[in-house]
Scaffold this active site. Structure first.
Site, PDB file in Angstrom:
ATOM      1  N   TYR A 124       0.837  -1.201   0.000  1.00 52.19           N
ATOM      2  CA  TYR A 124       0.000   0.000   0.000  1.00 52.19           C
ATOM      3  C   TYR A 124       0.874   1.253   0.000  1.00 52.19           C
ATOM      4  O   TYR A 124       0.508   2.283   0.536  1.00 52.19           O
ATOM      5  CB  TYR A 124      -0.939  -0.008   1.213  1.00 52.19           C
ATOM      6  CG  TYR A 124      -1.988  -1.103   1.201  1.00 52.19           C
ATOM      7  CD1 TYR A 124      -2.066  -2.031   0.178  1.00 52.19           C
ATOM      8  CD2 TYR A 124      -2.921  -1.203   2.216  1.00 52.19           C
ATOM      9  CE1 TYR A 124      -3.017  -3.034   0.170  1.00 52.19           C
ATOM     10  CE2 TYR A 124      -3.893  -2.206   2.216  1.00 52.19           C
ATOM     11  CZ  TYR A 124      -3.925  -3.114   1.186  1.00 52.19           C
ATOM     12  OH  TYR A 124      -4.880  -4.101   1.182  1.00 52.19           O
ATOM     13  N   LYS A 169       6.253 -13.760   3.677  1.00 48.20           N
ATOM     14  CA  LYS A 169       6.340 -14.713   2.557  1.00 48.20           C
ATOM     15  C   LYS A 169       7.763 -14.607   2.011  1.00 48.20           C
ATOM     16  O   LYS A 169       7.970 -14.400   0.814  1.00 48.20           O
ATOM     17  CB  LYS A 169       5.258 -14.330   1.515  1.00 48.20           C
ATOM     18  CG  LYS A 169       5.106 -15.280   0.355  1.00 48.20           C
ATOM     19  CD  LYS A 169       4.406 -16.575   0.692  1.00 48.20           C
ATOM     20  CE  LYS A 169       4.369 -17.485  -0.523  1.00 48.20           C
ATOM     21  NZ  LYS A 169       3.876 -18.830  -0.238  1.00 48.20           N
ATOM     22  N   ASP A 200       0.460 -17.784   3.618  1.00 50.54           N
ATOM     23  CA  ASP A 200      -0.561 -18.720   3.118  1.00 50.54           C
ATOM     24  C   ASP A 200      -0.843 -19.813   4.150  1.00 50.54           C
ATOM     25  O   ASP A 200      -2.007 -20.132   4.444  1.00 50.54           O
ATOM     26  CB  ASP A 200      -0.166 -19.312   1.743  1.00 50.54           C
ATOM     27  CG  ASP A 200       1.307 -19.686   1.656  1.00 50.54           C
ATOM     28  OD1 ASP A 200       2.065 -19.434   2.620  1.00 50.54           O
ATOM     29  OD2 ASP A 200       1.707 -20.252   0.617  1.00 50.54           O
ATOM     30  N   ASP A 224      -4.275  -6.910   6.273  1.00 53.02           N
ATOM     31  CA  ASP A 224      -5.608  -6.540   5.790  1.00 53.02           C
ATOM     32  C   ASP A 224      -6.418  -7.817   5.512  1.00 53.02           C
ATOM     33  O   ASP A 224      -7.550  -7.990   5.973  1.00 53.02           O
ATOM     34  CB  ASP A 224      -5.417  -5.726   4.495  1.00 53.02           C
ATOM     35  CG  ASP A 224      -6.684  -5.013   4.079  1.00 53.02           C
ATOM     36  OD1 ASP A 224      -7.684  -5.065   4.820  1.00 53.02           O
ATOM     37  OD2 ASP A 224      -6.681  -4.400   2.994  1.00 53.02           O
TER      38      ASP A 224
END
Ligand code: ATP
Length: 335
Positions: A124, A169, A200, A224
């Protein structure tokens, strides 16, 4: 205290008035500064947020915010992202725990964790280029940004179970390695027990083993997504509050958005917004925040609940029931 009040769009206009009614019951003598910001104003005036608005907000101590519709128009810049950056609200604190008598999709109630989401960088960053056949968004991870969110998470972990889970990740996205390393180093300095999870795997694990987690620190987009998903764990997106904190300002907003699909019907669940009032009271050091847990337990037990929880109550009914409970009980802790 001077409080900027931004209802925003959609159901923000329905849940914030209810939250204000609840706040008024505590008789704190707060000076409210209402601001009309958002997509509706952008449509009318071409400006969703002006420099003058920003100045007014900066003169306040805290902000109570509903929701703003962000449309996929390249000319429309998300106000929320601008505010988080301008006010340096780098830590988005999202407590996830079940409410009395309400179960989410998993049927489980044995969890109580907090997502600490980095709020100013990651995907973002706003550094984007949109061409006809190619588009870029730059994902920014800085040492400074990672360190300050890691510190906020460790300070919270110290007050809770002293356990931190770092979500990333880094096996695929190299920028995440910096985030992971800085979070690990910070946890070590604070003496907080740290482990890490790939995002994940974390999504699956939060749904299947949510009791394992206490404080979860992660980057902007992952936070988020994981927090909306946690709405399903708790029972509704309408139950999750959040605080956006920086060094100078505090900004309280429900995790949910403007929910255009149900806006205008008076059926939005106001409990997330009411729980934002609880977070505001806690931030202000007012121990009466706990009374809101009692009041919410009371309305849930009486089944004064909105359709997202299977009830027929209207947004305003829930608010009135909470205020009525507070009035009958008294907002003095010794009553
Ligand atoms: P936005 O674009 O503003 O983020 P959205 O609809 O994409 O809006 P949300 O507002 O978070 O995202 O809504 C997701 C879903 O959750 C919608 O189906 C919405 O009706 C439901 N929802 C969100 N908040 C509430 C609430 N307070 N009460 C009841 N349902 C809610």
């Amino acid at each position: 205290m001077k409080l900027a009040v931004i209802e925003g769009d959609g159901i923000g206009k329905e849940v914030i008035p209810v939250a204000l009614e609840v706040l008024a019951a505590f008789e704190l003598g707060i000076e409210k500064v209402p601001l009309e910001l958002g997509y509706a104003r952008w449509q009318r005036t071409g400006a969703a947020l002006t420099a003058a608005d920003l100045e007014l907000i900066k003169e306040c101590d805290a902000v109570l915010f509903g929701a703003i519709t962000t449309i996929p128009d390249p000319n429309y810049k998300s106000i929320l992202l601008t505010l988080r950056k301008e006010l340096e609200l780098y830590a988005n604190i999202r407590p996830i725990k079940p409410l009395p008598g309400i179960t989410g999709v998993t049927g489980r109630r044995d969890f109580d964790f907090v997502i600490v989401r980095e709020n100013t960088e990651g995907l973002y960053s706003g550094l984007e280029e949109l061409h006809e056949d190619l588009a870029y968004t730059r994902r920014v991870i800085s040492r400074k940004g990672s360190e300050r969110i890691a510190k906020a998470a460790c300070e919270l972990a110290k007050k809770r179970a002293n356990k931190l889970t770092i979500v990333h990740k880094s096996n695929v996205i190299k920028a995440d390695k910096l985030f992971l390393d800085v979070c690990r180093e910070t946890a070590k300095t604070y003496g907080v027990e740290a482990s890490d999870m790939l995002v994940d795997a974390m999504a699956y694990s939060l749904m299947t083993q949510p009791e394992k987690y206490d404080v979860v620190v992660t980057t902007n987009l992952y936070g988020d997504i994981l927090s909306d998903m946690s709405g399903a764990l708790v029972g509704s997106l309408g139950l999750l509050p959040s605080a956006n904190l920086g060094e100078k300002y505090a900004f309280f907003e429900p995790v949910h958005g403007s929910a255009p699909d149900i806006a205008g019907q008076g059926i939005a669940n106001p409990l997330a917004a009411i729980l934002c009032v609880k977070m505001l009271l806690e931030w202000a050091g007012d121990a009466r925040a706990l009374l809101l847990d009692e009041a919410i337990a009371h309305v849930l037990q009486k089944k004064i609940i909105t359709p997202d929880l299977g009830g027929t109550a209207k947004t305003a009914d829930v608010g009135h029931a909470v205020v009525e409970y507070l009035r009958s009980r008294g907002t003095n802790l010794n009553v």
